[in-house]
Design a protein around this motif. Sequence first.
Motif, PDB file in Angstrom:
ATOM      1  N   ILE A 207       4.546   2.682 -13.681  1.00 19.83           N
ATOM      2  CA  ILE A 207       3.532   1.631 -13.555  1.00 19.83           C
ATOM      3  C   ILE A 207       4.154   0.245 -13.610  1.00 19.83           C
ATOM      4  O   ILE A 207       3.831  -0.632 -12.796  1.00 19.83           O
ATOM      5  CB  ILE A 207       2.457   1.789 -14.658  1.00 19.83           C
ATOM      6  CG1 ILE A 207       1.664   3.079 -14.424  1.00 19.83           C
ATOM      7  CG2 ILE A 207       1.518   0.588 -14.679  1.00 19.83           C
ATOM      8  CD1 ILE A 207       0.716   3.436 -15.556  1.00 19.83           C
ATOM      9  N   THR A 208       5.054   0.029 -14.557  1.00 21.88           N
ATOM     10  CA  THR A 208       5.707  -1.271 -14.693  1.00 21.88           C
ATOM     11  C   THR A 208       6.502  -1.620 -13.446  1.00 21.88           C
ATOM     12  O   THR A 208       6.480  -2.759 -12.966  1.00 21.88           O
ATOM     13  CB  THR A 208       6.647  -1.277 -15.918  1.00 21.88           C
ATOM     14  OG1 THR A 208       5.883  -0.972 -17.089  1.00 21.88           O
ATOM     15  CG2 THR A 208       7.301  -2.642 -16.098  1.00 21.88           C
TER      16      THR A 208
ATOM     17  N   ASP B  79       0.829  -1.217   0.000  1.00 22.12           N
ATOM     18  CA  ASP B  79       0.000   0.000   0.000  1.00 22.12           C
ATOM     19  C   ASP B  79       0.862   1.265   0.000  1.00 22.12           C
ATOM     20  O   ASP B  79       0.552   2.241  -0.692  1.00 22.12           O
ATOM     21  CB  ASP B  79      -0.928   0.010   1.213  1.00 22.12           C
ATOM     22  CG  ASP B  79      -2.107  -0.941   1.049  1.00 22.12           C
ATOM     23  OD1 ASP B  79      -2.390  -1.330  -0.103  1.00 22.12           O
ATOM     24  OD2 ASP B  79      -2.731  -1.297   2.065  1.00 22.12           O
ATOM     25  N   LYS B  80       1.934   1.245   0.782  1.00 17.11           N
ATOM     26  CA  LYS B  80       2.833   2.402   0.839  1.00 17.11           C
ATOM     27  C   LYS B  80       3.512   2.634  -0.507  1.00 17.11           C
ATOM     28  O   LYS B  80       3.645   3.764  -0.972  1.00 17.11           O
ATOM     29  CB  LYS B  80       3.891   2.193   1.927  1.00 17.11           C
ATOM     30  CG  LYS B  80       3.358   2.346   3.335  1.00 17.11           C
ATOM     31  CD  LYS B  80       4.453   2.123   4.368  1.00 17.11           C
ATOM     32  CE  LYS B  80       3.911   2.239   5.793  1.00 17.11           C
ATOM     33  NZ  LYS B  80       4.961   1.956   6.805  1.00 17.11           N
ATOM     34  N   LYS B  81       3.945   1.550  -1.130  1.00 18.58           N
ATOM     35  CA  LYS B  81       4.609   1.656  -2.432  1.00 18.58           C
ATOM     36  C   LYS B  81       3.624   2.133  -3.500  1.00 18.58           C
ATOM     37  O   LYS B  81       3.975   2.931  -4.377  1.00 18.58           O
ATOM     38  CB  LYS B  81       5.217   0.307  -2.828  1.00 18.58           C
ATOM     39  CG  LYS B  81       6.446  -0.072  -2.005  1.00 18.58           C
ATOM     40  CD  LYS B  81       7.067  -1.375  -2.487  1.00 18.58           C
ATOM     41  CE  LYS B  81       8.269  -1.741  -1.642  1.00 18.58           C
ATOM     42  NZ  LYS B  81       9.375  -0.767  -1.764  1.00 18.58           N
ATOM     43  N   ILE B  82       2.389   1.649  -3.428  1.00 17.96           N
ATOM     44  CA  ILE B  82       1.346   2.082  -4.370  1.00 17.96           C
ATOM     45  C   ILE B  82       1.092   3.577  -4.207  1.00 17.96           C
ATOM     46  O   ILE B  82       1.014   4.324  -5.191  1.00 17.96           O
ATOM     47  CB  ILE B  82       0.040   1.291  -4.151  1.00 17.96           C
ATOM     48  CG1 ILE B  82       0.196  -0.154  -4.638  1.00 17.96           C
ATOM     49  CG2 ILE B  82      -1.128   1.960  -4.881  1.00 17.96           C
ATOM     50  CD1 ILE B  82      -0.975  -1.048  -4.285  1.00 17.96           C
TER      51      ILE B  82
ATOM     52  N   VAL C  68       7.337  -4.952  -8.775  1.00 22.41           N
ATOM     53  CA  VAL C  68       7.794  -5.005  -7.380  1.00 22.41           C
ATOM     54  C   VAL C  68       6.729  -5.620  -6.478  1.00 22.41           C
ATOM     55  O   VAL C  68       7.016  -6.511  -5.675  1.00 22.41           O
ATOM     56  CB  VAL C  68       8.170  -3.586  -6.873  1.00 22.41           C
ATOM     57  CG1 VAL C  68       8.342  -3.592  -5.357  1.00 22.41           C
ATOM     58  CG2 VAL C  68       9.461  -3.118  -7.530  1.00 22.41           C
ATOM     59  N   THR C  69       5.478  -5.155  -6.607  1.00 27.36           N
ATOM     60  CA  THR C  69       4.410  -5.668  -5.739  1.00 27.36           C
ATOM     61  C   THR C  69       4.072  -7.121  -6.057  1.00 27.36           C
ATOM     62  O   THR C  69       3.753  -7.893  -5.159  1.00 27.36           O
ATOM     63  CB  THR C  69       3.137  -4.804  -5.852  1.00 27.36           C
ATOM     64  OG1 THR C  69       2.729  -4.717  -7.228  1.00 27.36           O
ATOM     65  CG2 THR C  69       3.391  -3.408  -5.306  1.00 27.36           C
TER      66      THR C  69
ATOM     67  N   ASP D 155      -1.566  -6.154  -6.989  1.00 33.00           N
ATOM     68  CA  ASP D 155      -1.835  -7.438  -6.338  1.00 33.00           C
ATOM     69  C   ASP D 155      -1.511  -7.579  -4.852  1.00 33.00           C
ATOM     70  O   ASP D 155      -0.513  -8.208  -4.509  1.00 33.00           O
ATOM     71  CB  ASP D 155      -1.082  -8.523  -7.083  1.00 33.00           C
ATOM     72  CG  ASP D 155       0.351  -8.068  -7.365  1.00 33.00           C
ATOM     73  OD1 ASP D 155       0.723  -6.976  -6.920  1.00 33.00           O
ATOM     74  OD2 ASP D 155       1.091  -8.818  -8.002  1.00 33.00           O
ATOM     75  N   PRO D 156      -2.322  -7.032  -3.962  1.00 32.85           N
ATOM     76  CA  PRO D 156      -2.161  -7.351  -2.544  1.00 32.85           C
ATOM     77  C   PRO D 156      -2.526  -8.831  -2.306  1.00 32.85           C
ATOM     78  O   PRO D 156      -2.979  -9.508  -3.234  1.00 32.85           O
ATOM     79  CB  PRO D 156      -3.171  -6.425  -1.854  1.00 32.85           C
ATOM     80  CG  PRO D 156      -3.521  -5.407  -2.869  1.00 32.85           C
ATOM     81  CD  PRO D 156      -3.390  -6.064  -4.190  1.00 32.85           C
TER      82      PRO D 156
END
Length: 231
Positions: A181-182, A44-47, A187-188, A223-224
């Motif tokens: 975006i990529t 969530d933080k990275k998003i 990463v996630t 993708d969480p």
Amino acid sequence: MKKFVSMSLMLVLLTGVASPAFATSDKDYEEAIRMIEKTNLEIDKKIEKAVTEADELQAEYLLDIREIEEGGKIFDIQKEKNKILSEMEESINDVNKQQKYEEKLLKLEAKLGEEQAKIEKEMKEISAEIEELTKIMILTEEKDSSKLNKQVNKLNEKLNKKSIKHAEITAEYTEDLNEVITKIYDVTLKMSAETIAKAASKGVEAECSWKLVRFADQWVWIDPIRVVGRR
């Protein structure tokens, strides 16, 4: 009596073996859940950071485009308007001149409004074109790179008709946005995959839950993790 004692001893032994195993299972489950929650918070933080970066890119891009658009006729109108205002100050006591200048200013204001309306329309068209191009860049797989190049070139030709500078700024913006975006997607996805594998080793089944996230003018599935069950 001997048989009863033997059976009682066996039950004690079985209970003694079973209890620690059950406790360990609970511990693993709780640890896996904490691990998943921690990963989701990090995702969530990275998003959030990537969304802010994408919005800043779009704001800078639209500002650059607006400056190009306003650098022509609007600049000339503003220049003429400033000239009239200066002349009005010099002839402040001349009623006739003041009236003529006011009439000119009204015409210039109307002309300025028309040009600004044209620019707003142009900005909407450009935003739609950028959305189309960015969507193509995100959705097209590597094996379809030739198809992507054709579509990108076609859109760039259209932008070139408006302005070479337009095309340059647009190409840079779409490339930078696609990179943001990529990167967040890769990463996630890696974070989720690693945590899902670790959770599985502790007897917890989990999977990517996928949620739609807006990055500037694009919507992307990120993708969480969600828990499916316990083995």
